[in-house]
Design a protein around this motif. Structure first.
Motif, PDB file in Angstrom:
ATOM      1  N   ALA A  78       5.016 -20.242  33.777  1.00 56.59           N
ATOM      2  CA  ALA A  78       6.019 -19.121  33.517  1.00 56.59           C
ATOM      3  C   ALA A  78       7.648 -19.321  35.091  1.00 56.59           C
ATOM      4  CB  ALA A  78       4.950 -17.864  33.833  1.00 56.59           C
ATOM      5  N   GLY A  79       8.285 -18.306  34.644  1.00 55.65           N
ATOM      6  CA  GLY A  79       9.968 -18.167  35.248  1.00 55.65           C
ATOM      7  C   GLY A  79       9.498 -17.295  36.266  1.00 55.65           C
ATOM      8  N   MET A  80      10.256 -17.902  37.348  1.00 46.57           N
ATOM      9  CA  MET A  80      10.292 -16.607  38.147  1.00 46.57           C
ATOM     10  C   MET A  80      11.548 -17.133  39.112  1.00 46.57           C
ATOM     11  SD  MET A  80       7.641 -17.544  40.816  1.00 46.57           S
ATOM     12  CE  MET A  80       7.834 -15.876  41.842  1.00 46.57           C
ATOM     13  N   PHE A  81      11.617 -16.325  40.424  1.00 49.48           N
ATOM     14  CA  PHE A  81      12.612 -16.694  40.552  1.00 49.48           C
ATOM     15  C   PHE A  81      12.174 -16.628  42.708  1.00 49.48           C
ATOM     16  CE2 PHE A  81      14.678 -14.626  37.775  1.00 49.48           C
ATOM     17  CZ  PHE A  81      15.552 -15.449  36.532  1.00 49.48           C
ATOM     18  N   THR A  82      12.656 -17.862  42.996  1.00 48.09           N
ATOM     19  CA  THR A  82      12.154 -17.909  44.586  1.00 48.09           C
ATOM     20  C   THR A  82      12.992 -17.856  45.291  1.00 48.09           C
ATOM     21  OG1 THR A  82      12.008 -20.419  44.499  1.00 48.09           O
ATOM     22  CG2 THR A  82       9.369 -18.555  44.128  1.00 48.09           C
ATOM     23  N   PRO A  83      13.050 -17.646  47.016  1.00 48.76           N
ATOM     24  CA  PRO A  83      14.279 -17.470  47.394  1.00 48.76           C
ATOM     25  C   PRO A  83      14.855 -19.251  47.923  1.00 48.76           C
ATOM     26  CG  PRO A  83      12.661 -16.680  48.471  1.00 48.76           C
ATOM     27  CD  PRO A  83      12.076 -17.402  47.269  1.00 48.76           C
ATOM     28  N   THR A  85      17.800 -21.713  49.865  1.00 43.54           N
ATOM     29  CA  THR A  85      17.179 -22.577  50.844  1.00 43.54           C
ATOM     30  C   THR A  85      18.590 -23.013  51.516  1.00 43.54           C
ATOM     31  OG1 THR A  85      16.742 -24.278  50.166  1.00 43.54           O
ATOM     32  CG2 THR A  85      14.722 -23.139  51.114  1.00 43.54           C
ATOM     33  N   THR A  86      18.855 -22.741  53.224  1.00 42.13           N
ATOM     34  CA  THR A  86      20.355 -23.134  53.616  1.00 42.13           C
ATOM     35  C   THR A  86      20.144 -25.112  53.471  1.00 42.13           C
ATOM     36  OG1 THR A  86      19.252 -23.266  55.686  1.00 42.13           O
ATOM     37  CG2 THR A  86      20.222 -21.767  55.275  1.00 42.13           C
ATOM     38  N   ALA A  87      21.144 -25.565  53.982  1.00 40.33           N
ATOM     39  CA  ALA A  87      20.553 -27.212  54.365  1.00 40.33           C
ATOM     40  C   ALA A  87      19.971 -27.516  55.502  1.00 40.33           C
ATOM     41  CB  ALA A  87      22.227 -27.999  54.572  1.00 40.33           C
ATOM     42  N   ALA A  88      19.604 -26.367  56.161  1.00 42.47           N
ATOM     43  CA  ALA A  88      18.571 -26.182  57.600  1.00 42.47           C
ATOM     44  C   ALA A  88      16.847 -26.263  57.102  1.00 42.47           C
ATOM     45  CB  ALA A  88      19.309 -25.999  58.717  1.00 42.47           C
ATOM     46  N   GLY A  89      17.550 -25.755  55.401  1.00 39.85           N
ATOM     47  CA  GLY A  89      15.778 -25.781  55.809  1.00 39.85           C
ATOM     48  C   GLY A  89      15.541 -24.242  55.435  1.00 39.85           C
ATOM     49  N   ASP A  90      16.198 -23.498  56.540  1.00 43.68           N
ATOM     50  CA  ASP A  90      16.096 -21.624  56.390  1.00 43.68           C
ATOM     51  C   ASP A  90      16.082 -20.825  54.775  1.00 43.68           C
ATOM     52  OD1 ASP A  90      15.790 -21.955  58.784  1.00 43.68           O
ATOM     53  OD2 ASP A  90      17.775 -22.110  59.587  1.00 43.68           O
ATOM     54  N   ARG A  91      16.069 -19.981  55.057  1.00 44.04           N
ATOM     55  CA  ARG A  91      15.924 -18.812  53.696  1.00 44.04           C
ATOM     56  C   ARG A  91      17.632 -18.638  53.469  1.00 44.04           C
ATOM     57  NH1 ARG A  91      12.124 -14.078  51.464  1.00 44.04           N
ATOM     58  NH2 ARG A  91      13.604 -13.523  49.865  1.00 44.04           N
ATOM     59  N   ASN A  92      18.296 -18.771  52.739  1.00 46.56           N
ATOM     60  CA  ASN A  92      19.670 -18.380  51.561  1.00 46.56           C
ATOM     61  C   ASN A  92      19.165 -17.229  51.201  1.00 46.56           C
ATOM     62  OD1 ASN A  92      22.233 -17.938  51.479  1.00 46.56           O
ATOM     63  ND2 ASN A  92      22.578 -20.336  50.268  1.00 46.56           N
ATOM     64  N   ASP A  93      19.161 -16.069  52.020  1.00 47.80           N
ATOM     65  CA  ASP A  93      19.577 -14.433  50.898  1.00 47.80           C
ATOM     66  C   ASP A  93      21.035 -14.460  50.136  1.00 47.80           C
ATOM     67  OD1 ASP A  93      17.733 -14.096  52.509  1.00 47.80           O
ATOM     68  OD2 ASP A  93      18.436 -13.448  54.518  1.00 47.80           O
ATOM     69  N   ARG A  94      21.469 -15.631  49.553  1.00 52.49           N
ATOM     70  CA  ARG A  94      23.005 -15.490  49.243  1.00 52.49           C
ATOM     71  C   ARG A  94      22.080 -16.191  47.973  1.00 52.49           C
ATOM     72  NH1 ARG A  94      27.681 -17.327  52.454  1.00 52.49           N
ATOM     73  NH2 ARG A  94      25.929 -18.919  53.316  1.00 52.49           N
ATOM     74  N   LYS A  95      21.003 -16.383  47.885  1.00 55.64           N
ATOM     75  CA  LYS A  95      20.921 -17.509  46.820  1.00 55.64           C
ATOM     76  C   LYS A  95      19.060 -17.159  46.386  1.00 55.64           C
ATOM     77  CE  LYS A  95      24.874 -20.654  45.854  1.00 55.64           C
ATOM     78  NZ  LYS A  95      25.644 -22.387  45.529  1.00 55.64           N
ATOM     79  N   VAL A  96      19.181 -17.773  45.090  1.00 51.10           N
ATOM     80  CA  VAL A  96      17.331 -18.111  44.743  1.00 51.10           C
ATOM     81  C   VAL A  96      17.678 -19.644  43.783  1.00 51.10           C
ATOM     82  CG1 VAL A  96      17.662 -15.659  44.229  1.00 51.10           C
ATOM     83  CG2 VAL A  96      17.587 -16.687  42.433  1.00 51.10           C
ATOM     84  N   ARG A  97      16.267 -19.857  43.739  1.00 49.57           N
ATOM     85  CA  ARG A  97      16.042 -20.758  42.957  1.00 49.57           C
ATOM     86  C   ARG A  97      15.471 -20.298  41.988  1.00 49.57           C
ATOM     87  NH1 ARG A  97      16.280 -25.800  45.023  1.00 49.57           N
ATOM     88  NH2 ARG A  97      16.361 -25.903  47.317  1.00 49.57           N
ATOM     89  N   ASN A  98      15.421 -21.071  40.808  1.00 51.21           N
ATOM     90  CA  ASN A  98      14.982 -21.047  39.032  1.00 51.21           C
ATOM     91  C   ASN A  98      13.808 -21.677  39.137  1.00 51.21           C
ATOM     92  OD1 ASN A  98      14.849 -20.503  36.366  1.00 51.21           O
ATOM     93  ND2 ASN A  98      17.088 -20.572  36.106  1.00 51.21           N
ATOM     94  N   THR A  99      12.456 -21.119  39.026  1.00 56.09           N
ATOM     95  CA  THR A  99      11.356 -21.525  39.790  1.00 56.09           C
ATOM     96  C   THR A  99      10.434 -21.571  37.978  1.00 56.09           C
ATOM     97  OG1 THR A  99      11.831 -21.488  41.487  1.00 56.09           O
ATOM     98  CG2 THR A  99       9.553 -21.902  41.228  1.00 56.09           C
ATOM     99  N   LEU A 100       9.636 -22.416  38.215  1.00 50.92           N
ATOM    100  CA  LEU A 100       8.328 -22.604  37.079  1.00 50.92           C
ATOM    101  C   LEU A 100       7.439 -22.125  38.051  1.00 50.92           C
ATOM    102  CD1 LEU A 100       9.507 -24.748  33.901  1.00 50.92           C
ATOM    103  CD2 LEU A 100       9.888 -22.336  34.146  1.00 50.92           C
ATOM    104  N   LEU A 101       6.858 -21.240  37.582  1.00 53.38           N
ATOM    105  CA  LEU A 101       5.268 -21.426  38.328  1.00 53.38           C
ATOM    106  C   LEU A 101       4.002 -22.047  37.515  1.00 53.38           C
ATOM    107  CD1 LEU A 101       3.555 -20.306  40.661  1.00 53.38           C
ATOM    108  CD2 LEU A 101       2.943 -18.137  39.543  1.00 53.38           C
ATOM    109  N   VAL A 102       3.484 -23.042  38.147  1.00 50.07           N
ATOM    110  CA  VAL A 102       2.446 -23.000  37.207  1.00 50.07           C
ATOM    111  C   VAL A 102       0.939 -22.874  38.137  1.00 50.07           C
ATOM    112  CG1 VAL A 102       1.009 -24.942  35.820  1.00 50.07           C
ATOM    113  CG2 VAL A 102       3.995 -25.101  36.199  1.00 50.07           C
ATOM    114  N   ALA A 103      -0.408 -21.808  37.539  1.00 48.10           N
ATOM    115  CA  ALA A 103      -1.473 -21.550  37.937  1.00 48.10           C
ATOM    116  C   ALA A 103      -2.361 -21.479  36.747  1.00 48.10           C
ATOM    117  CB  ALA A 103      -0.875 -20.680  38.422  1.00 48.10           C
ATOM    118  N   GLY A 104      -3.381 -21.774  37.349  1.00 51.41           N
ATOM    119  CA  GLY A 104      -4.714 -21.386  36.773  1.00 51.41           C
ATOM    120  C   GLY A 104      -5.519 -22.671  37.472  1.00 51.41           C
ATOM    121  N   PRO A 105      -6.944 -22.251  36.576  1.00 54.26           N
ATOM    122  CA  PRO A 105      -7.788 -23.382  37.021  1.00 54.26           C
ATOM    123  C   PRO A 105      -7.221 -25.264  37.595  1.00 54.26           C
ATOM    124  CG  PRO A 105      -8.373 -21.810  34.957  1.00 54.26           C
ATOM    125  CD  PRO A 105      -6.861 -22.628  35.594  1.00 54.26           C
ATOM    126  N   GLY A 106      -7.856 -25.331  38.685  1.00 53.74           N
ATOM    127  CA  GLY A 106      -7.850 -26.344  38.665  1.00 53.74           C
ATOM    128  C   GLY A 106      -5.839 -27.055  39.341  1.00 53.74           C
TER     129      GLY A 106
END
Length: 271
Positions: A78-83, A85-106
């Motif tokens: 399922a498609g979701m949105f995650t925070p 990140t900046t070049a330093a790896g910190d959270r970037n509050d101005r952008k998100v990531r367009n993420t596919l989550l995969v979850a289930g048995p194993g």
């Protein structure tokens, strides 16, 4: 392996969209599916703010998706949105990531959309950070590769997934409407299957107009036409623009046969 594609139309409220995940995942399980695919932007439809609902992969929305998958004993994509990140790896509050989550048995993994939709008057890169790495996962001895919407215009991602062992490529989308856009979605899904000699599960948001909803602006809110495509590029099943679900039984031997007859992966040259 039996799979299901859930062509839904999501809205602004993540909780209501979770209700759709629960409903359609239940239908998929009842139909015998081991895996059910939901579209891009399942968490919240495009055309709404994304910054205020983005959350980490261990946040409450993803946890509820995992809970549904665990309760039903089915793998959910399922498609979701995650925070972002900046070049330093910190959270970037101005952008998100367009993420596919995969979850289930194993299975518990995710993919961040690599190719951002800066086309047809829409600039996804204004609000979204691009991913950098292909992702594959295994269910029942079958390897799946992941892609999101605009990714379908870039063959190398699909062949890379295939070279990493994928027999099936999943494309989750919220395709933009417009002249010729449905035909492009159909063409590209078929082409990527033939390029990579994989099954392609092309799952898109349904067309809001099919249920009387009006859309404003240039946000890509879906055209429907989710489909299952064979490794030879044949459309095995396809929905129209309205919400719905389709099932398909995937036999990995079909992929082996396609690659024996049409060894494009073995024959291709990298420049």
């Amino acid at each position: 392996m039996r799979v299901a594609l859930a062509q839904i139309i999501t809205g602004r409220e993540p909780d209501r969209n979770l209700d759709l995940v629960r409903e359609y995942a239940g239908q998929a399980k009842a139909g015998g599916a081991d895996l059910v695919v939901f579209p891009e932007a399942t968490m919240r439809a495009f055309g709404n703010s994304l910054l205020d609902i983005a959350e980490p992969l261990d946040g409450p929305w993803a946890a509820q998706v995992r809970g549904i998958a665990a309760e039903l004993g089915i793998v959910i994509v399922a498609g979701m949105f995650t925070p972002g990140t900046t070049a330093a790896g910190d959270r970037n509050d101005r952008k998100v990531r367009n993420t596919l989550l995969v979850a289930g048995p194993g299975v518990d993994t995710s993919y961040d959309k690599i190719h951002l939709y800066d086309a047809f008057g829409f600039a996804e890169s204004d609000t979204v950070d691009a991913g950098t790495e292909p992702v594959t996962f295994d269910v029942g001895g079958v390897t799946f590769g992941l892609a999101t919407c605009y990714d379908v215009r870039f063959p190398d991602l699909f062949t890379e997934n295939a070279e990493r062992g994928a027999a099936v490529n999943i494309v989750c989308a919220s395709w933009g409407a417009g002249p010729g856009k449905v035909e492009q979605w159909q063409l590209l899904s078929r082409a990527r299957a033939a390029d990579s000699t994989t099954f392609v599960l092309a799952c898109g948001q349904g067309n809001p107009a099919s249920v009387g909803l009006e859309t404003k602006g240039s946000a890509p809110t879906g055209v429907g036409h989710s489909a299952v495509v064979s490794p030879f590029g044949d459309v095995l099943q396809e929905l129209d623009g309205a919400p719905g679900m389709l099932f398909a039984d995937l036999d990995p031997a079909v992929v082996d046969d396609a690659r024996a007859k049409l060894p494009v992966l073995a024959n291709r040259h990298k420049f």
